[in-house]
Design a protein around this motif. Structure first.
Motif, mmCIF file in Angstrom:
data_model
loop_
_atom_site.group_PDB
_atom_site.id
_atom_site.type_symbol
_atom_site.label_atom_id
_atom_site.label_comp_id
_atom_site.label_asym_id
_atom_site.label_seq_id
_atom_site.Cartn_x
_atom_site.Cartn_y
_atom_site.Cartn_z
ATOM 1 N N PHE A 15 10.391 5.149 3.280
ATOM 2 C CA PHE A 15 10.191 6.570 2.969
ATOM 3 C C PHE A 15 9.268 6.707 1.758
ATOM 4 O O PHE A 15 9.258 5.850 0.879
ATOM 5 C CB PHE A 15 11.523 7.199 2.560
ATOM 6 C CG PHE A 15 12.295 7.774 3.692
ATOM 7 C CD1 PHE A 15 11.942 7.533 4.998
ATOM 8 C CD2 PHE A 15 13.396 8.583 3.441
ATOM 9 C CE1 PHE A 15 12.669 8.076 6.037
ATOM 10 C CE2 PHE A 15 14.132 9.126 4.469
ATOM 11 C CZ PHE A 15 13.773 8.880 5.763
ATOM 12 N N GLY A 16 8.565 7.817 1.724
ATOM 13 C CA GLY A 16 7.628 8.019 0.628
ATOM 14 C C GLY A 16 6.328 7.289 0.914
ATOM 15 O O GLY A 16 5.411 7.299 0.102
ATOM 16 N N ILE A 55 5.741 3.912 1.459
ATOM 17 C CA ILE A 55 5.538 2.634 0.757
ATOM 18 C C ILE A 55 5.587 1.494 1.768
ATOM 19 O O ILE A 55 6.542 1.385 2.533
ATOM 20 C CB ILE A 55 6.599 2.455 -0.344
ATOM 21 C CG1 ILE A 55 6.284 3.435 -1.480
ATOM 22 C CG2 ILE A 55 6.645 1.017 -0.834
ATOM 23 C CD1 ILE A 55 6.848 3.080 -2.826
ATOM 24 N N SER A 62 0.852 -1.190 0.000
ATOM 25 C CA SER A 62 0.000 0.000 0.000
ATOM 26 C C SER A 62 0.885 1.236 0.000
ATOM 27 O O SER A 62 2.101 1.146 0.178
ATOM 28 C CB SER A 62 -0.867 0.026 1.266
ATOM 29 O OG SER A 62 -0.051 0.319 2.383
ATOM 30 N N SER A 63 0.252 2.390 -0.204
ATOM 31 C CA SER A 63 0.931 3.671 -0.017
ATOM 32 C C SER A 63 0.223 4.418 1.103
ATOM 33 O O SER A 63 -0.986 4.295 1.273
ATOM 34 C CB SER A 63 0.875 4.505 -1.295
ATOM 35 O OG SER A 63 1.579 3.872 -2.337
ATOM 36 N N GLY A 110 0.342 7.839 1.239
ATOM 37 C CA GLY A 110 -0.168 9.093 0.685
ATOM 38 C C GLY A 110 -0.259 10.174 1.731
ATOM 39 O O GLY A 110 -1.170 10.992 1.733
ATOM 40 N N TYR A 111 0.713 10.182 2.638
ATOM 41 C CA TYR A 111 0.615 11.051 3.809
ATOM 42 C C TYR A 111 1.793 12.018 3.934
ATOM 43 O O TYR A 111 1.630 13.221 4.011
ATOM 44 C CB TYR A 111 0.482 10.177 5.060
ATOM 45 C CG TYR A 111 0.561 10.929 6.367
ATOM 46 C CD1 TYR A 111 -0.496 11.708 6.806
ATOM 47 C CD2 TYR A 111 1.711 10.859 7.159
ATOM 48 C CE1 TYR A 111 -0.409 12.423 8.001
ATOM 49 C CE2 TYR A 111 1.799 11.560 8.348
ATOM 50 C CZ TYR A 111 0.736 12.331 8.757
ATOM 51 O OH TYR A 111 0.825 13.038 9.934
ATOM 52 N N HIS A 112 3.023 11.487 3.971
ATOM 53 C CA HIS A 112 4.202 12.331 4.190
ATOM 54 C C HIS A 112 5.421 11.613 3.626
ATOM 55 O O HIS A 112 5.453 10.394 3.580
ATOM 56 C CB HIS A 112 4.385 12.589 5.696
ATOM 57 C CG HIS A 112 5.415 13.636 6.008
ATOM 58 N ND1 HIS A 112 6.749 13.330 6.209
ATOM 59 C CD2 HIS A 112 5.312 14.978 6.165
ATOM 60 C CE1 HIS A 112 7.417 14.452 6.469
ATOM 61 N NE2 HIS A 112 6.571 15.460 6.443
ATOM 62 N N MET A 113 6.449 12.384 3.216
ATOM 63 C CA MET A 113 7.615 11.761 2.582
ATOM 64 C C MET A 113 8.470 10.970 3.567
ATOM 65 O O MET A 113 9.061 9.958 3.211
ATOM 66 C CB MET A 113 8.479 12.827 1.895
ATOM 67 C CG MET A 113 7.859 13.375 0.619
ATOM 68 S SD MET A 113 7.541 12.093 -0.619
ATOM 69 C CE MET A 113 9.217 11.767 -1.157
#
Lengths: 269, 404
Positions: free
Chosen positions: B391-392, B394, B259-260, B262-265
């Motif tokens: 990070f990102g 993932i 999943s991602s 989609g929140y913070h790097m």
């Protein structure tokens, strides 16, 4: 020999004188002259201002093509899984870090926090998921000159294995000096495709790819002479012959070198 | 939605980490509760402790592959030389043909130490890099696959996955898809990440380096210890004919989810939304109920944020009865290699029959609700859920167990 098939239901492009699919389609189809000029990717309007300020030219290039292809597919961007393929990744950021590590004393914290999280190869995918509040998985890869072949095979395999549409985004940006001398990249170039199983979206064309462990394929050459230096000088631009075929709307087939094997790419209207 | 995954067996696997060279060395260290961290002697200005692999400096690559020489590929060479791995791949090559075996590897920084050294040797006048620096065979992501492909004589398609600390876990999923579609019959999966100044200074800039050896899940945890590792597995269909004539593979990949956030790097979702989604998908793809999980092998980096969100995620998915623990205090956080390394560690625990409890935890975080194991729990294990987050935002989660 396994053939992977999917429909192309969204397409985008960004490069020198190729500013979006609508403007570039006649050029790629040979109906309008190709006039290269510097075309920096715009700041990504989809990101909140704080995140937008943190993006550099490489992430912007990836985001502009990802966003345009997703929009063209008619599917909600947040619903798309993604594959991001890039040979150089964010070499601008990595080059800056290498420079700082060599010149700033180790005791003075040479690397900045933003620089560091932007340096990861999946930074563009991270920004994409933040921009669209997407929870869908992403994978990110690189394979030097064979990055486009690897990304295309990977995205097609995911469409077929999981019967879900996949956003494939490939992009490459020149490295800063002195790295650029060792890995020359002519100009920034990126493209996006949304690949889908039958029954999802409006097909622009049907794509089939096949891997063969047989050497001998030279990189495909674009029909349009003016695009040939770009295709030879940017790993993502190995996709240009496919984009030309898509713009012309006809059938086409070509080989992509892939290690000491090759990928056969066939497009049918 | 997660589709049902057909189980794949790991017919051979290997790893090298600060715990030693080869799978048995990893298992013995976990069983004896002997950690591998030591004070940071790689980039001393950063401080903290590191999981450094002994002997990397003395490794030489075969002469015909010398152009690939860098710390990352030396680690890969150490792993390939252990556990009869190269021999097992050679047998698979005979059985399937070299063109039918894919190579899917994960790394976050590949051979960047070579570039770090080259930058220090730039020409003071022109700034050019030294003539000996080979970008494509060291710093580039393709370096790892190029080296391993040549060393193992493989001719199937290669991918180098780079999704930060989820890289080699994600490689398993990408390989499973290629096998499922019939593009290949088997895949060598895994990855390598090696100590480098960029990563150590980068995490220092984020103030995430623990001044002491990391202590995931401890109330007083204060960040990560960075490590290095390489590992590989030969992944095949469970129904593939056995070649060894013996007991057959003992470890299988039964499910996987991703999943991602989609929140913070660089910060995880505070309530673990992405982690929950990845774990649930992994269980669904294995057709496994949450209470069947015998051990959640946590990503457990030792940062305040990761461990707190992962506790919430484990509670949401498995509840308070399932033991969970991190092995990062043994090996350090090996970044893009942690997915393959921790798969090999889980394989050792499945084989030997114990949960590897967290090391050096004096007091588990009292805010945690999940059942953190702080000592080894001797018991037969059937299913392990192994997490890797990067990070990102993932996230990847793998279900490992005995072959069906």
């Amino acid at each position: 020999m396994t053939v992977l098939e999917a429909n192309i239901i969204g397409v985008s492009v960004w490069g020198p004188g190729l500013e979006g699919w609508a403007a570039s389609r006649p050029v790629l189809a040979g109906e309008a002259p190709y006039e290269p000029r510097p075309s920096p990717a715009p700041p990504p309007a989809v990101l909140p201002p704080t995140e937008r300020r943190r993006t550099g030219p490489v992430a912007r290039l990836a985001l502009v093509v990802a966003q345009e292809a997703a929009a063209a597919s008619g599917l909600p961007p947040a619903s798309l899984r993604s594959v991001f393929a890039s040979s150089n990744g964010d070499g601008v950021v990595v080059g800056g870090i290498l420079d700082a590590l060599a010149t700033i004393p180790a005791e003075s914290r040479p690397v900045s926090p933003t620089q560091f999280h932007n340096s990861v190869h999946n930074a563009a995918a991270g920004y994409w998921s933040i921009a669209n509040a997407s929870a869908e998985p992403a994978t990110c890869l690189g394979l030097h000159d064979d990055t486009w072949a690897a990304g295309l095979l990977k995205a097609m395999a995911e469409v077929v294995a999981d019967a879900e549409p996949v956003l494939l985004c490939a992009y490459d940006h020149p490295l800063p000096a002195p790295l650029d001398a060792r890995r020359p990249t002519l100009a920034p170039f990126g493209l996006g495709l949304v690949l889908a199983p039958p029954g999802i979206g409006r097909p622009l064309a049907r794509l089939a790819v096949r891997y063969e462990a047989m050497a001998g394929a030279a990189p495909p050459v674009p029909r349009i002479e003016g695009l040939r230096p770009l295709a030879a000088g940017n790993a993502a631009a190995r996709a240009l012959p496919l984009l030309e075929a898509l713009a012309r709307g006809g059938a086409a087939s070509h080989f992509l070198p892939y290690g000491d094997g090759s990928l056969t790419v066939t497009l049918a209207p | 939605m997660a589709s049902r995954m057909r189980p794949l067996v790991l017919s051979a696997s290997t790893a090298v980490s600060a715990l030693g060279q080869g799978a048995a060395a990893q298992g013995e260290a976990l069983a004896a509760r002997r950690g591998g961290l030591r004070p940071n002697d790689f980039e001393p200005a950063v401080g903290g402790w590191i999981g450094r692999v002994a002997g990397v400096e003395d490794v030489t690559l075969p002469p015909e592959l010398a152009a690939y020489d860098c710390r990352n590929n030396r680690l890969a060479a150490m792993a390939l030389a252990a556990d009869g791995f190269a021999e097992a791949v050679a047998e698979a090559r005979e059985a399937y043909g070299a063109g039918r075996i894919a190579l899917i590897l994960g790394t976050s920084t590949s051979g960047i130490t070579a570039a770090e050294e080259a930058y220090r040797q730039r020409d003071p006048e022109s700034g050019t890099l030294p003539a000996g620096f080979d970008y494509g065979r060291t710093q580039d992501l393709a370096s790892l696959a190029g080296y391993v492909r040549a060393a193992l004589g493989l001719r199937g398609p290669s991918l180098v996955v780079s999704t930060a600390c989820a890289s080699s876990a994600r490689a398993f999923m990408d390989a499973a898809q290629l096998i499922q579609t019939g593009i290949c019959d088997a895949a060598v999966v895994g990855g390598a990440d090696s100590l480098c100044r960029m990563t150590l200074q980068g995490f220092a800039a984020l103030e995430l380096i623990s001044p002491t050896a990391c202590r995931p899940c401890d109330a007083a945890r204060s960040g990560i210890s960075i490590g290095e590792a390489a590992g590989f597995a030969l992944l095949e269909r469970a129904e593939a004919p056995r070649r060894d004539g013996g007991a057959g593979p003992r470890l299988a990949l039964l499910g996987a989810g991703a999943s991602s956030d989609g929140y913070h790097m660089s910060s995880p979702h505070p309530r673990g939304a992405g982690a929950i989604a990845a774990m649930r998908q992994a269980l669904a793809s294995a057709s496994l109920a949450p209470d069947a999980v015998d051990w959640v092998h946590l990503h457990g980096t030792g940062t305040r944020a990761n461990d707190a969100m992962e506790d919430m995620a484990v509670m949401a998915v498995c509840g308070a009865d399932t033991p969970c623990s991190s092995t990062k205090a043994y090996t350090g956080h090996t970044l893009g290699a942690c997915g393959i390394l921790e798969t090999v560690l889980a394989g050792q625990c499945l084989e030997r029959g114990f949960v590897a409890g967290c090391l050096d935890v004096t007091e588990p975080d009292p805010a945690f609700q999940s059942r953190v194991a702080t000592a080894n729990l001797e018991r037969p294990l059937r299913y392990v859920l192994s997490n890797s987050f990067g990070f990102g935002g993932i996230n990847c989660s793998l279900v490992l167990g005995s072959p069906p």
